[in-house]
Design a protein around this motif. Structure first.
Motif, mmCIF file in Angstrom:
data_model
loop_
_atom_site.group_PDB
_atom_site.id
_atom_site.type_symbol
_atom_site.label_atom_id
_atom_site.label_comp_id
_atom_site.label_asym_id
_atom_site.label_seq_id
_atom_site.Cartn_x
_atom_site.Cartn_y
_atom_site.Cartn_z
ATOM 1 N N HIS A 294 0.662 -0.732 -0.341
ATOM 2 C CA HIS A 294 0.428 0.189 -0.227
ATOM 3 C C HIS A 294 0.998 1.648 0.148
ATOM 4 C CE1 HIS A 294 -2.863 -3.269 1.410
ATOM 5 N NE2 HIS A 294 -3.564 -2.158 1.390
ATOM 6 N N ALA A 295 1.581 2.321 -1.005
ATOM 7 C CA ALA A 295 2.280 2.673 -1.715
ATOM 8 C C ALA A 295 1.379 4.050 -1.198
ATOM 9 C CB ALA A 295 2.972 2.503 -2.832
ATOM 10 N N PRO A 296 1.488 5.111 -0.136
ATOM 11 C CA PRO A 296 0.762 6.779 -0.718
ATOM 12 C C PRO A 296 1.982 7.146 -1.117
ATOM 13 C CG PRO A 296 1.647 6.339 1.582
ATOM 14 C CD PRO A 296 2.934 4.820 0.866
ATOM 15 N N VAL A 297 1.486 7.775 -2.363
ATOM 16 C CA VAL A 297 1.734 8.527 -3.453
ATOM 17 C C VAL A 297 0.982 9.903 -3.735
ATOM 18 C CG1 VAL A 297 1.842 6.078 -4.593
ATOM 19 C CG2 VAL A 297 -0.194 7.581 -4.951
ATOM 20 N N PHE A 298 0.544 10.540 -3.078
ATOM 21 C CA PHE A 298 0.657 11.946 -3.345
ATOM 22 C C PHE A 298 -0.372 11.935 -2.075
ATOM 23 C CE2 PHE A 298 -3.192 15.021 -3.889
ATOM 24 C CZ PHE A 298 -2.552 16.190 -4.629
ATOM 25 N N ARG A 299 -0.425 13.219 -1.969
ATOM 26 C CA ARG A 299 -1.583 14.599 -0.140
ATOM 27 C C ARG A 299 -1.732 15.808 -0.301
ATOM 28 N NH1 ARG A 299 -1.330 11.539 5.005
ATOM 29 N NH2 ARG A 299 -2.928 13.119 6.734
ATOM 30 N N ASN A 300 -2.551 15.837 -0.078
ATOM 31 C CA ASN A 300 -3.183 17.681 0.306
ATOM 32 C C ASN A 300 -3.691 17.535 1.008
ATOM 33 O OD1 ASN A 300 -5.718 17.413 -1.013
ATOM 34 N ND2 ASN A 300 -4.869 17.562 -2.731
ATOM 35 N N ASP A 301 -4.871 18.955 0.992
ATOM 36 C CA ASP A 301 -5.482 18.957 2.795
ATOM 37 C C ASP A 301 -6.603 18.198 2.450
ATOM 38 O OD1 ASP A 301 -3.839 21.132 3.621
ATOM 39 O OD2 ASP A 301 -4.645 22.563 2.803
ATOM 40 N N ALA A 302 -7.257 17.580 1.624
ATOM 41 C CA ALA A 302 -8.442 16.976 1.023
ATOM 42 C C ALA A 302 -8.062 15.636 1.215
ATOM 43 C CB ALA A 302 -8.799 17.316 -0.153
ATOM 44 N N VAL A 303 -7.127 14.619 0.440
ATOM 45 C CA VAL A 303 -6.991 13.537 0.204
ATOM 46 C C VAL A 303 -5.898 13.241 0.321
ATOM 47 C CG1 VAL A 303 -8.853 13.667 -1.520
ATOM 48 C CG2 VAL A 303 -6.441 13.338 -1.852
ATOM 49 N N ALA A 304 -5.755 11.413 0.602
ATOM 50 C CA ALA A 304 -3.943 11.358 0.699
ATOM 51 C C ALA A 304 -4.624 10.013 -0.413
ATOM 52 C CB ALA A 304 -3.938 10.684 2.182
ATOM 53 N N MET A 305 -3.471 9.914 -1.480
ATOM 54 C CA MET A 305 -4.293 8.360 -2.390
ATOM 55 C C MET A 305 -3.152 7.286 -2.395
ATOM 56 S SD MET A 305 -5.879 10.115 -4.224
ATOM 57 C CE MET A 305 -6.008 9.084 -5.868
ATOM 58 N N LEU A 306 -3.497 6.358 -2.391
ATOM 59 C CA LEU A 306 -2.970 5.243 -2.091
ATOM 60 C C LEU A 306 -3.159 4.457 -3.395
ATOM 61 C CD1 LEU A 306 -4.233 4.127 1.692
ATOM 62 C CD2 LEU A 306 -1.893 4.670 0.909
ATOM 63 N N ASN A 307 -1.712 3.716 -3.962
ATOM 64 C CA ASN A 307 -1.427 2.942 -4.777
ATOM 65 C C ASN A 307 -1.318 1.363 -4.305
ATOM 66 O OD1 ASN A 307 -0.853 1.452 -7.129
ATOM 67 N ND2 ASN A 307 1.096 2.576 -7.810
ATOM 68 N N VAL A 308 -2.551 0.271 -4.678
ATOM 69 C CA VAL A 308 -2.270 -0.481 -3.893
ATOM 70 C C VAL A 308 -1.477 -1.727 -4.831
ATOM 71 C CG1 VAL A 308 -3.534 -2.287 -2.763
ATOM 72 C CG2 VAL A 308 -3.798 -0.390 -1.996
ATOM 73 N N LEU A 309 -0.914 -2.372 -5.082
ATOM 74 C CA LEU A 309 0.143 -3.195 -6.089
ATOM 75 C C LEU A 309 0.184 -4.412 -5.228
ATOM 76 C CD1 LEU A 309 -0.328 -3.466 -9.021
ATOM 77 C CD2 LEU A 309 2.322 -3.019 -8.757
ATOM 78 N N LEU A 310 -0.812 -5.676 -4.881
ATOM 79 C CA LEU A 310 0.275 -6.363 -3.938
ATOM 80 C C LEU A 310 0.159 -7.804 -5.537
ATOM 81 C CD1 LEU A 310 -0.839 -8.216 -1.838
ATOM 82 C CD2 LEU A 310 -2.907 -8.418 -1.742
#
Length: 235
Positions: free
Chosen positions: A41-57
């Motif tokens: 589960h890789a955090p790839v982007f974050r701002n005040d509204a969202v935190a994006m996750l790239n899940v590559l299993l």
């Protein structure tokens, strides 16, 4: 029942009774990880509204028990059979999220701890985002042109699926709330503003963009493959 609603209900059920590999009992439970520190589960982007996750299993690998405590929206980019086990369940559930499936978990109201094992021979790819704002901000999402299929609408966000065959277009529309675009199938997309200036974008599966509310834009598939993407706006 629509296909989207059926997928949403199935996904919600498995995200509350979800993936796993070898069974673990309460007595043998390993420490629970926050989702952003969970393997694959890789955090790839974050701002005040969202935190994006790239899940590559990867195939035949396990994402161990981890906790979701924020509202979470996601799109399945690549599918693979998966065992999902919620903490406390006696056995995992065997599922296969279809490519392009969209889900949402209101985990700020009830958190979820689960694990997942990819039992297939290809990678499972999911792109999602946590909502960092504790409550809706009162934003009004767009009214989208008819080529956009509305697939989710709740107190936190609204989402649409767009599939464009080569040469197909979307007339200009204005995005009235900020949000996220997630690409399911890529290609060459041209976005044209109100002054007629175009920008060519080479979209790849699993790519994402944070998109501020902004002026009108029209879309055209300038490539030779069908483009599919999901766009969300935050409330």
């Amino acid at each position: 029942m629509t296909r989207t609603l059926c997928l949403f209900l199935c996904l919600a059920a498995t995200l509350a009774a979800a993936p796993g590999g070898a069974l673990e009992t309460v007595e043998t439970r390993a420490p629970t990880l926050p989702v952003e520190r969970t393997p694959f589960h890789a955090p790839v982007f974050r701002n005040d509204a969202v935190a994006m996750l790239n899940v590559l299993l990867p195939p035949h690998r396990i994402a161990p028990y981890h906790e979701h405590s924020r509202d979470f929206a996601y799109v399945v980019v690549r599918e693979s059979p998966t065992l999902v086990q919620n903490w406390g369940d006696a056995a995992p559930a065997s599922i296969r999220w279809p490519r392009g499936a969209v889900g949402f978990g209101a985990f700020s109201k009830q958190s979820l701890t689960h694990k997942a094992e990819n039992v297939g021979d290809s990678a499972l790819a999911i792109v999602g985002f946590e909502l960092l704002e504790p409550a809706p901000r009162g934003r009004a999402p767009s009214a989208r042109p008819s080529r956009f299929e509305q697939i989710i609408d709740n107190e936190r966000l609204r989402g649409w699926r767009l599939a464009l065959k080569p040469g197909e277009t979307v007339p200009a529309f204005t995005q009235t709330a900020p949000g996220v675009r997630i690409v399911v199938e890529g290609g060459e997309l041209i976005e044209t503003d109100a002054e007629g200036a175009g920008q060519n974008l080479a979209l790849q599966p699993g790519a994402f963009q944070w998109r501020d509310a902004g002026p009108a834009r029209a879309l055209r598939n300038a490539g030779d493959t069908t483009i599919e993407m999901v766009e969300f706006e935050l409330k």
